[in-house]
Design an enzyme around this catalytic site. Sequence first.
Site, PDB file in Angstrom:
ATOM      1  N   ASP A   1     -13.141 -43.447  20.410  1.00 17.37           N
ATOM      2  CA  ASP A   1     -14.523 -42.971  20.270  1.00 17.37           C
ATOM      3  C   ASP A   1     -15.513 -43.996  20.804  1.00 17.37           C
ATOM      4  OD1 ASP A   1     -16.425 -41.096  19.534  1.00 17.37           O
ATOM      5  OD2 ASP A   1     -16.640 -41.878  17.503  1.00 17.37           O
TER       6      ASP A   1
ATOM      7  N   SER B   1     -12.208 -37.117  11.655  1.00 10.91           N
ATOM      8  CA  SER B   1     -12.569 -36.086  12.637  1.00 10.91           C
ATOM      9  C   SER B   1     -11.419 -35.127  12.966  1.00 10.91           C
ATOM     10  CB  SER B   1     -13.126 -36.730  13.920  1.00 10.91           C
ATOM     11  OG  SER B   1     -14.272 -37.488  13.645  1.00 10.91           O
TER      12      SER B   1
ATOM     13  N   HIS C   1     -16.936 -41.860  29.972  1.00 11.69           N
ATOM     14  CA  HIS C   1     -15.606 -41.247  29.978  1.00 11.69           C
ATOM     15  C   HIS C   1     -14.758 -41.839  31.110  1.00 11.69           C
ATOM     16  CE1 HIS C   1     -16.924 -38.675  26.856  1.00 11.69           C
ATOM     17  NE2 HIS C   1     -17.696 -37.905  27.598  1.00 11.69           N
TER      18      HIS C   1
ATOM     19  N   GLU D   1     -13.153 -29.327  18.277  1.00 12.11           N
ATOM     20  CA  GLU D   1     -14.615 -29.292  18.132  1.00 12.11           C
ATOM     21  C   GLU D   1     -15.330 -29.764  19.400  1.00 12.11           C
ATOM     22  OE1 GLU D   1     -12.512 -30.493  15.743  1.00 12.11           O
ATOM     23  OE2 GLU D   1     -12.781 -28.785  14.397  1.00 12.11           O
TER      24      GLU D   1
ATOM     25  N   LEU E   1       8.326 -45.943  26.028  1.00  8.62           N
ATOM     26  CA  LEU E   1       7.175 -45.554  25.200  1.00  8.62           C
ATOM     27  C   LEU E   1       6.913 -44.062  25.354  1.00  8.62           C
ATOM     28  CD1 LEU E   1       4.431 -46.279  23.656  1.00  8.62           C
ATOM     29  CD2 LEU E   1       3.444 -46.587  25.910  1.00  8.62           C
TER      30      LEU E   1
ATOM     31  N   ARG F   1     -21.875 -43.412  23.759  1.00  8.55           N
ATOM     32  CA  ARG F   1     -22.826 -44.452  23.338  1.00  8.55           C
ATOM     33  C   ARG F   1     -22.735 -45.682  24.223  1.00  8.55           C
ATOM     34  NH1 ARG F   1     -20.825 -44.684  17.600  1.00  8.55           N
ATOM     35  NH2 ARG F   1     -19.235 -43.327  18.522  1.00  8.55           N
TER      36      ARG F   1
ATOM     37  N   GLU G   1      -1.940 -46.624   7.855  1.00 12.74           N
ATOM     38  CA  GLU G   1      -2.928 -47.675   7.593  1.00 12.74           C
ATOM     39  C   GLU G   1      -4.090 -47.439   8.551  1.00 12.74           C
ATOM     40  OE1 GLU G   1      -2.810 -49.928   5.228  1.00 12.74           O
ATOM     41  OE2 GLU G   1      -0.820 -49.290   4.568  1.00 12.74           O
TER      42      GLU G   1
HETATM   43  C1  IPE Z   1     -13.336 -37.674  17.725  1.00 10.98           C
HETATM   44  O1  IPE Z   1     -14.527 -38.093  18.294  1.00 10.98           O
HETATM   45  C2  IPE Z   1     -12.518 -36.948  18.730  1.00 10.98           C
HETATM   46  C3  IPE Z   1     -12.009 -37.752  19.823  1.00 10.98           C
HETATM   47  C4  IPE Z   1     -12.094 -39.034  19.933  1.00 10.98           C
HETATM   48  C5  IPE Z   1     -11.304 -37.010  20.828  1.00 10.98           C
HETATM   49  P1  IPE Z   1     -15.887 -37.257  18.140  1.00 10.98           P
HETATM   50  O2  IPE Z   1     -16.949 -38.050  18.786  1.00 10.98           O
HETATM   51  O3  IPE Z   1     -15.696 -35.878  18.611  1.00 10.98           O
HETATM   52  O4  IPE Z   1     -16.055 -37.240  16.546  1.00 10.98           O
HETATM   53  P2  IPE Z   1     -17.304 -37.020  15.641  1.00 10.98           P
HETATM   54  O5  IPE Z   1     -18.008 -35.789  16.133  1.00 10.98           O
HETATM   55  O6  IPE Z   1     -18.175 -38.219  15.777  1.00 10.98           O
HETATM   56  O7  IPE Z   1     -16.764 -36.893  14.259  1.00 10.98           O
HETATM   57  C1  IPE Z   2     -14.987 -40.206  22.743  1.00 12.73           C
HETATM   58  O1  IPE Z   2     -16.247 -40.645  23.040  1.00 12.73           O
HETATM   59  C2  IPE Z   2     -14.434 -39.271  23.787  1.00 12.73           C
HETATM   60  C3  IPE Z   2     -14.383 -37.866  23.350  1.00 12.73           C
HETATM   61  C4  IPE Z   2     -14.642 -37.409  22.167  1.00 12.73           C
HETATM   62  C5  IPE Z   2     -14.019 -36.904  24.372  1.00 12.73           C
HETATM   63  P1  IPE Z   2     -17.547 -39.779  22.702  1.00 12.73           P
HETATM   64  O2  IPE Z   2     -17.843 -38.899  23.867  1.00 12.73           O
HETATM   65  O3  IPE Z   2     -17.416 -39.081  21.407  1.00 12.73           O
HETATM   66  O4  IPE Z   2     -18.617 -40.931  22.609  1.00 12.73           O
HETATM   67  P2  IPE Z   2     -19.778 -41.071  21.532  1.00 12.73           P
HETATM   68  O5  IPE Z   2     -19.149 -41.000  20.181  1.00 12.73           O
HETATM   69  O6  IPE Z   2     -20.740 -39.957  21.788  1.00 12.73           O
HETATM   70  O7  IPE Z   2     -20.363 -42.420  21.804  1.00 12.73           O
HETATM   71 MG    MG Z   3     -17.857 -39.623  19.490  1.00 12.55          MG
END
Ligand code: IPE
Ligand code: IPE
Ligand code: MG
Length: 243
Positions: free
Chosen positions: A21, A197, A38, A68, A132, A25, A208
């Site tokens: 995640d 999530s 990305h 989602e 792996l 940001r 853990e």
């Molecule tokens: C969780 O990240 C899903 C993935 C990393 C694929 P999100 O950015 O979608 O989660 P929320 O919305 O902050 O919970």
């Molecule tokens: C995780 O990064 C990648 C996916 C969920 C596809 P985000 O796209 O959720 O990045 P943030 O959380 O908005 O920073």
């Molecule tokens: Mg995110």
Amino acid sequence: MSIFDNIDYTRIPTHTAIIMDGNGRWATNKGLERGEGHREGIRAITRVVEAASKISIKYLTLYAFSTENWKRPIEEVNGLMDLMVYAISQETENLKKNGVKINCIGDMNRLPEYASNALKECIYQTREGEKLTLIIALSYSSKWELTDATRKIANDVTKGDLKIDDISEETISMYLTTRSIPDPDLLIRTGGEQRISNFMLWQCAYAEFYFTDVYWPEFRENDLFDAVIEFQRRERRFGKISE
Ligand code: IPE
Ligand code: IPE
Ligand code: MG
């Protein structure tokens, strides 16, 4: 002394899972488009797969796209699909060479055809990898998976292939997309949020958890090793008491 020396090689988490995640940001903070985050996130994947291999992690699951996440703007979803297909096709030979076997969990029916075809090809090409197993959770959510499993169990009961009294925890595990994969020992989430999530709710019963503020595009080998070292400090009691 390097961080390598602090790792206990007799206690490597067999299955490590990562909620990757913070791509968006990371990009926004730099004044870039989310898509750039990305793109950089794909580079982090390459680094972490190599690092996991180095310390002989046997199963690495990467949560790449949740059920989602389909609700995001169409441009972001399409951009992510294109990126993943491109990365998979680019990396297949490398993965094969390094003994990495690709597996995929999630609702593949929702993927565009070109994406599921690329994935199937990569899974086929890397099927003999023994070092792996890299599991990509794509269009995945735990509630989707449990709902799907429940439907399949009900169907087998109706057909007479399964008796209600024979349904055990093992039976349920066998109906999940992770049927041949041990439960995660260590679950890492990057990007600062401390939530699950909709990821492997059943399988993480005794995982853990390790949370880090590092945004996924900045996650490096040493960050993985730090998580493993922290994992090795924990006492896993599984409901029992210390010896
Ligand atoms: C969780 O990240 C899903 C993935 C990393 C694929 P999100 O950015 O979608 O989660 P929320 O919305 O902050 O919970
Ligand atoms: C995780 O990064 C990648 C996916 C969920 C596809 P985000 O796209 O959720 O990045 P943030 O959380 O908005 O920073
Ligand atoms: Mg995110």
